[in-house]
Design a protein around this motif. Structure first.
Motif, mmCIF file in Angstrom:
data_model
loop_
_atom_site.group_PDB
_atom_site.id
_atom_site.type_symbol
_atom_site.label_atom_id
_atom_site.label_comp_id
_atom_site.label_asym_id
_atom_site.label_seq_id
_atom_site.Cartn_x
_atom_site.Cartn_y
_atom_site.Cartn_z
ATOM 1 N N ALA A 83 0.836 -1.203 0.000
ATOM 2 C CA ALA A 83 0.000 0.000 0.000
ATOM 3 C C ALA A 83 0.871 1.253 0.000
ATOM 4 O O ALA A 83 0.641 2.194 -0.770
ATOM 5 N N GLU A 84 1.889 1.250 0.857
ATOM 6 C CA GLU A 84 2.792 2.405 0.939
ATOM 7 C C GLU A 84 3.545 2.604 -0.370
ATOM 8 O O GLU A 84 3.678 3.726 -0.872
ATOM 9 N N LYS A 85 4.046 1.496 -0.941
ATOM 10 C CA LYS A 85 4.776 1.564 -2.212
ATOM 11 C C LYS A 85 3.891 2.061 -3.354
ATOM 12 O O LYS A 85 4.324 2.846 -4.203
ATOM 13 N N VAL A 104 -5.422 -3.991 -0.720
ATOM 14 C CA VAL A 104 -4.347 -4.784 -1.328
ATOM 15 C C VAL A 104 -4.625 -6.275 -1.147
ATOM 16 O O VAL A 104 -4.977 -6.725 -0.054
ATOM 17 N N LEU A 105 -4.453 -7.046 -2.211
ATOM 18 C CA LEU A 105 -4.515 -8.501 -2.171
ATOM 19 C C LEU A 105 -3.218 -9.058 -2.746
ATOM 20 O O LEU A 105 -2.859 -8.738 -3.882
ATOM 21 N N ILE A 106 -2.508 -9.862 -1.974
ATOM 22 C CA ILE A 106 -1.274 -10.508 -2.437
ATOM 23 C C ILE A 106 -1.655 -11.798 -3.167
ATOM 24 O O ILE A 106 -2.430 -12.604 -2.653
ATOM 25 N N THR A 107 -1.107 -11.984 -4.354
ATOM 26 C CA THR A 107 -1.505 -13.103 -5.210
ATOM 27 C C THR A 107 -0.312 -13.968 -5.601
ATOM 28 O O THR A 107 0.846 -13.565 -5.469
ATOM 29 N N ASN A 108 -0.624 -15.155 -6.089
ATOM 30 C CA ASN A 108 0.412 -16.078 -6.562
ATOM 31 C C ASN A 108 0.894 -15.635 -7.944
ATOM 32 O O ASN A 108 0.486 -16.162 -8.973
ATOM 33 N N GLY A 109 1.745 -14.645 -7.950
ATOM 34 C CA GLY A 109 2.244 -14.076 -9.191
ATOM 35 C C GLY A 109 1.262 -13.107 -9.805
ATOM 36 O O GLY A 109 0.104 -12.992 -9.392
ATOM 37 N N GLY A 257 2.652 -11.537 -6.654
ATOM 38 C CA GLY A 257 2.089 -10.360 -7.299
ATOM 39 C C GLY A 257 1.051 -9.762 -6.376
ATOM 40 O O GLY A 257 0.904 -10.173 -5.225
ATOM 41 N N TRP A 258 0.326 -8.770 -6.889
ATOM 42 C CA TRP A 258 -0.757 -8.201 -6.098
ATOM 43 C C TRP A 258 -1.722 -7.417 -6.971
ATOM 44 O O TRP A 258 -1.408 -7.055 -8.112
ATOM 45 N N MET A 259 -2.901 -7.218 -6.429
ATOM 46 C CA MET A 259 -3.856 -6.313 -7.029
ATOM 47 C C MET A 259 -4.228 -5.274 -5.973
ATOM 48 O O MET A 259 -4.321 -5.582 -4.783
ATOM 49 N N VAL A 260 -4.400 -4.039 -6.422
ATOM 50 C CA VAL A 260 -4.713 -2.916 -5.545
ATOM 51 C C VAL A 260 -5.927 -2.203 -6.109
ATOM 52 O O VAL A 260 -6.004 -1.958 -7.318
ATOM 53 N N GLY A 261 -6.894 -1.890 -5.250
ATOM 54 C CA GLY A 261 -8.093 -1.203 -5.728
ATOM 55 C C GLY A 261 -9.064 -0.921 -4.610
ATOM 56 O O GLY A 261 -8.737 -1.057 -3.417
ATOM 57 N N PRO A 262 -10.278 -0.532 -4.950
ATOM 58 C CA PRO A 262 -11.312 -0.259 -3.944
ATOM 59 C C PRO A 262 -11.530 -1.461 -3.040
ATOM 60 O O PRO A 262 -11.450 -2.617 -3.480
ATOM 61 N N SER A 263 -11.821 -1.211 -1.772
ATOM 62 C CA SER A 263 -11.871 -2.281 -0.771
ATOM 63 C C SER A 263 -12.924 -3.337 -1.065
ATOM 64 O O SER A 263 -12.721 -4.521 -0.765
ATOM 65 N N ASP A 264 -14.058 -2.955 -1.685
ATOM 66 C CA ASP A 264 -15.078 -3.971 -1.964
ATOM 67 C C ASP A 264 -14.605 -4.957 -3.027
ATOM 68 O O ASP A 264 -14.888 -6.163 -2.950
#
Length: 405
Positions: A83-85, A104-109, A257-264
């Protein structure tokens, strides 16, 4: 009882194999069989993961805390660091507030981030505007989620960058998402800050979601600079950022990897992931934490090498008759227009498509390249220059010996 027509479901049977991985696998198989193959196929830095990141993984492996399940959405400390990055590098904020770990959701690549995102956003029949040339996984992930990819091709004459006019012509009542990638895989194109703002404002005005892949954010050259489309306030509640540590820190095999976006959106995607894979391997997550919180010295070193190779490969490709390659401004790919070389005899064969040309090149020159059919229209080849200088020089020499120049 009538036997089913196929043992494989239509949904899975319709998925096209990853062309980039297929080319890389074929090249490695030939090498294993004793063939001296030069591989320009895979988008994988030839550098080792920096020592301090590997050391963080060693320490995590010895800590019993990381021998157990952890939250499906990711370790809290890594989510907070991402989130900070993202706030720092992408300028992304939610409703004027700093990004939080719940976004933020941390994903498998990166690929799981791609699939999670489309599965979360799309209903059957929703259209996704997909600028081409595109990364080969996008259309398959869109279709798996029930969506309809709508390709918008931008050729070399426009720098492989789509225009607002093209996007406007593609818009229909079923349009829901725009995919935006800068720097681009496979072309290396980088949109200017003004181009990014124009496209972002257009998407916001049309009520579209934007899925932006920023995995190559730190790999730009010359005067080109990365600008995140997610930094536009108008898009704050309708954008998803895809990213990861693979390219910046030479960590392709660590699968973070990750995806970042609205909390819902993130909460729904995390629910999907909880049933699909649960948490990413904790040791890899701790390695990613060290990477995200650490310096960018590694990418500076890689960029120096990539820049040198970028110039060499463009010069070499443009010396081949019928080849035309603009100088890429980002990532580590050269996307060469080979339409002028098709229909000519090569080693007793006359390739009519870039797929056929790539096959001839592999069989006759023992050089692995990816044909344009994997990324959109035929008539192009993608070559990754994320390989050693000696291999690059040898590969280019073989291409010239086979094709002239």
């Amino acid at each position: 009882m009538t036997a089913p027509s196929s043992r494989i479901s239509d949904r899975i049977g319709s998925i096209a194999e990853s062309a980039t991985l297929a080319v890389d696998a074929k090249a490695k198989a030939l090498k294993a069989a004793g063939e001296d193959v030069i591989g320009f196929g895979a988008g994988e830095p030839d550098f080792p993961t920096p020592d301090y990141i590997v050391q963080a993984a060693r320490e995590a492996a010895l800590n019993p805390r990381f021998h157990r399940y952890s939250p499906a959405a990711g370790l809290p400390e890594l989510r907070a660091a991402v989130a900070e990055k993202t706030t720092r590098d992408s300028g992304y904020r939610i409703q004027g507030k700093a990004l939080e770990s719940g976004n933020v959701l941390i994903t498998n690549g990166g690929k799981q981030a791609v699939y999670n995102t489309f599965a979360t956003l799309l209903n059957p029949g929703d259209e996704v505007i997909l600028p081409a040339p595109f990364w080969t996984t996008y259309p398959e992930a869109i279709k798996l989620a029930g969506g309809v990819p709508v390709e918008v091709f931008a050729g070399p004459e426009q720098g492989y960058k789509v225009t607002l006019e093209q996007l406007e012509q593609t818009l229909t009542p079923a349009s829901k998402v725009l995919v935006f990638v800068s720097p681009s895989n496979p072309t290396g194109a980088v949109y200017s800050a003004e181009e990014v703002r124009e496209i972002g404002r257009w998407a916001a005005e049309k009520g579209l979601w934007v899925v932006t892949d920023e995995i190559y954010e730190h790999l730009t050259y010359d005067e080109a600079e990365f600008t995140s489309i997610a930094s536009l306030e108008e898009l704050a509640d309708q954008v998803v950022i895809l990213n990861g540590v693979a390219k910046t820190y030479a960590m392709t095999g660590w699968r973070v990897g990750w995806m970042v976006g609205p909390s819902d959106i993130i909460k729904a995607a995390a629910n999907l992931q909880s049933h699909a894979t649960s948490n990413v391997a904790n040791v890899s997550q701790m390695a990613a934490l060290a990477a995200v919180q650490g310096p960018l010295d590694a990418v500076v070193e890689m960029k120096t090498a990539f820049d040198r190779r970028r110039r060499a490969i463009v010069t070499g490709l443009n010396a081949i008759p019928g080849f035309s390659c603009p100088t890429p401004e980002g990532a580590f790919y050269a996307y060469v227009d080979v339409r002028g070389a098709l229909g000519r005899e090569v080693a007793g064969r006359t390739p009519q498509t870039s797929a056929e040309l790539a096959e001839v090149i592999l069989e006759e020159a023992k050089v692995a390249v990816v044909p344009g059919e994997a990324f959109g229209p035929s008539g192009f080849l993608r070559l990754s220059y994320a390989l050693g200088d000696e291999d690059l020089a040898t590969g280019m020499s073989r291409l010239k010996d086979l094709l002239g120049g």
